[in-house]
Motif scaffolding. Structure first.
Motif, PDB file in Angstrom:
ATOM      1  N   ASN A  61       0.827  -1.205   0.000  1.00  0.00           N
ATOM      2  CA  ASN A  61       0.000   0.000   0.000  1.00  0.00           C
ATOM      3  C   ASN A  61       0.860   1.254   0.000  1.00  0.00           C
ATOM      4  O   ASN A  61       1.943   1.266   0.587  1.00  0.00           O
ATOM      5  CB  ASN A  61      -0.919   0.005   1.218  1.00  0.00           C
ATOM      6  CG  ASN A  61      -1.858  -1.189   1.225  1.00  0.00           C
ATOM      7  OD1 ASN A  61      -2.160  -1.753   0.184  1.00  0.00           O
ATOM      8  ND2 ASN A  61      -2.297  -1.588   2.396  1.00  0.00           N
ATOM      9  N   LYS A  63       0.674   5.455   0.884  1.00  0.00           N
ATOM     10  CA  LYS A  63      -0.132   6.457   1.564  1.00  0.00           C
ATOM     11  C   LYS A  63       0.687   7.735   1.693  1.00  0.00           C
ATOM     12  O   LYS A  63       1.822   7.704   2.168  1.00  0.00           O
ATOM     13  CB  LYS A  63      -0.546   5.960   2.951  1.00  0.00           C
ATOM     14  CG  LYS A  63      -1.453   6.909   3.693  1.00  0.00           C
ATOM     15  CD  LYS A  63      -1.895   6.307   5.014  1.00  0.00           C
ATOM     16  CE  LYS A  63      -2.844   7.250   5.734  1.00  0.00           C
ATOM     17  NZ  LYS A  63      -3.270   6.699   7.029  1.00  0.00           N
ATOM     18  N   GLY A  76      -1.707  -2.997  -4.713  1.00  0.00           N
ATOM     19  CA  GLY A  76      -2.043  -2.586  -3.365  1.00  0.00           C
ATOM     20  C   GLY A  76      -2.889  -1.327  -3.414  1.00  0.00           C
ATOM     21  O   GLY A  76      -3.145  -0.769  -4.486  1.00  0.00           O
ATOM     22  N   ASP A  77      -3.308  -0.866  -2.258  1.00  0.00           N
ATOM     23  CA  ASP A  77      -4.163   0.314  -2.179  1.00  0.00           C
ATOM     24  C   ASP A  77      -3.309   1.586  -2.182  1.00  0.00           C
ATOM     25  O   ASP A  77      -2.175   1.582  -1.691  1.00  0.00           O
ATOM     26  CB  ASP A  77      -5.005   0.275  -0.910  1.00  0.00           C
ATOM     27  CG  ASP A  77      -5.941  -0.939  -0.872  1.00  0.00           C
ATOM     28  OD1 ASP A  77      -6.193  -1.534  -1.943  1.00  0.00           O
ATOM     29  OD2 ASP A  77      -6.398  -1.282   0.226  1.00  0.00           O
ATOM     30  N   ILE A  78      -3.879   2.654  -2.704  1.00  0.00           N
ATOM     31  CA  ILE A  78      -3.180   3.935  -2.778  1.00  0.00           C
ATOM     32  C   ILE A  78      -4.072   5.009  -2.179  1.00  0.00           C
ATOM     33  O   ILE A  78      -5.252   5.107  -2.518  1.00  0.00           O
ATOM     34  CB  ILE A  78      -2.842   4.310  -4.238  1.00  0.00           C
ATOM     35  CG1 ILE A  78      -1.967   3.240  -4.870  1.00  0.00           C
ATOM     36  CG2 ILE A  78      -2.173   5.674  -4.291  1.00  0.00           C
ATOM     37  CD1 ILE A  78      -1.714   3.446  -6.346  1.00  0.00           C
ATOM     38  N   ARG A  79      -3.490   5.818  -1.302  1.00  0.00           N
ATOM     39  CA  ARG A  79      -4.195   6.973  -0.738  1.00  0.00           C
ATOM     40  C   ARG A  79      -3.282   8.170  -0.916  1.00  0.00           C
ATOM     41  O   ARG A  79      -2.122   8.150  -0.502  1.00  0.00           O
ATOM     42  CB  ARG A  79      -4.533   6.758   0.722  1.00  0.00           C
ATOM     43  CG  ARG A  79      -5.313   7.925   1.265  1.00  0.00           C
ATOM     44  CD  ARG A  79      -5.888   7.640   2.644  1.00  0.00           C
ATOM     45  NE  ARG A  79      -6.840   8.701   2.927  1.00  0.00           N
ATOM     46  CZ  ARG A  79      -8.084   8.522   3.220  1.00  0.00           C
ATOM     47  NH1 ARG A  79      -8.586   7.320   3.254  1.00  0.00           N
ATOM     48  NH2 ARG A  79      -8.873   9.534   3.479  1.00  0.00           N
ATOM     49  N   GLY A  93      -5.952  -2.553  -6.972  1.00  0.00           N
ATOM     50  CA  GLY A  93      -6.254  -2.216  -5.596  1.00  0.00           C
ATOM     51  C   GLY A  93      -7.167  -1.006  -5.535  1.00  0.00           C
ATOM     52  O   GLY A  93      -7.549  -0.445  -6.570  1.00  0.00           O
ATOM     53  N   GLU A  94      -7.503  -0.602  -4.331  1.00  0.00           N
ATOM     54  CA  GLU A  94      -8.396   0.547  -4.149  1.00  0.00           C
ATOM     55  C   GLU A  94      -7.604   1.843  -4.208  1.00  0.00           C
ATOM     56  O   GLU A  94      -6.502   1.930  -3.670  1.00  0.00           O
ATOM     57  CB  GLU A  94      -9.132   0.450  -2.809  1.00  0.00           C
ATOM     58  CG  GLU A  94     -10.135   1.565  -2.602  1.00  0.00           C
ATOM     59  CD  GLU A  94     -10.934   1.400  -1.319  1.00  0.00           C
ATOM     60  OE1 GLU A  94     -12.081   1.872  -1.283  1.00  0.00           O
ATOM     61  OE2 GLU A  94     -10.422   0.801  -0.364  1.00  0.00           O
TER      62      GLU A  94
END
Length: 182
Positions: A61, A63, A76-79, A93-94
């Motif tokens: 992820n 972030k 993976g997720d990314i913010r 991923g989200e």
């Protein structure tokens, strides 16, 4: 502290050259006091976007409170604040960001205040947004749902208003084409 004013001094007589006194000409200008710095100490110049190049694969992820430009592959997720998905990018991923610009491919849910799918975008997953723009030529498979706060961490977004019911990509494309007058 006080200086003598020249208002009451006699002016030059008829036929005399007008010269400024040497002391006045050589007088240094008043030093300017530095302007007060009203900017908050936390307001540093905005750093440039972090770029993940096309030959990079990340498993995990990401972030950040800053901006990210993805050209490679992320599993993976990314913010982020602003996420730009390049044409060569692939994300599995989200994705959660204030602004999302998709030029490449995303397999997973996209949540953003402003979401933009360009003509080269390929998205397989649901999009939860506050505002959205889908250019002609974009490939999208999933549902579109408007939410006042799409970044909310709840597992399920708030129920949409009847007018903002999920739409198929074909319906969105037709609505976009109708709005453009095509």
């Amino acid at each position: 502290m006080f200086s003598k004013s020249r208002i009451n001094e006699p002016g030059p007589k008829q036929g005399e050259d007008v010269k400024k006194p040497e002391a006045a000409a050589a007088k240094p200008a008043m030093p300017k006091s530095p302007a007060p710095d009203f900017a908050a100490p936390a307001s540093k110049p905005k750093p440039p976007a972090s770029v993940l190049s096309s030959d990079l694969t990340v498993t995990g992820n990401l972030k950040t409170t800053g901006d990210i430009q993805i050209e490679g592959t992320v599993e993976g997720d990314i913010r982020a604040h602003l996420l730009t998905v390049g044409e060569t990018a692939m994300i599995k991923g989200e994705v959660i960001a204030d602004d999302v610009v998709v030029n490449g491919r995303i397999v997973g849910r996209v949540r953003g205040l402003k979401v933009r799918l360009t003509s080269t975008a390929k998205v397989e997953g649901d999009i939860i947004h506050k505002t959205i723009a889908i250019e002609s030529g974009a490939h999208f498979e999933g549902s579109v749902q408007r939410a006042d706060d799409p970044l909310a961490t709840g597992s399920k977004p708030a129920a949409p208003a009847p007018a903002a019911a999920p739409q198929s990509s074909a319906a969105v494309s037709k609505a976009t084409a109708a709005a453009k007058g095509e």
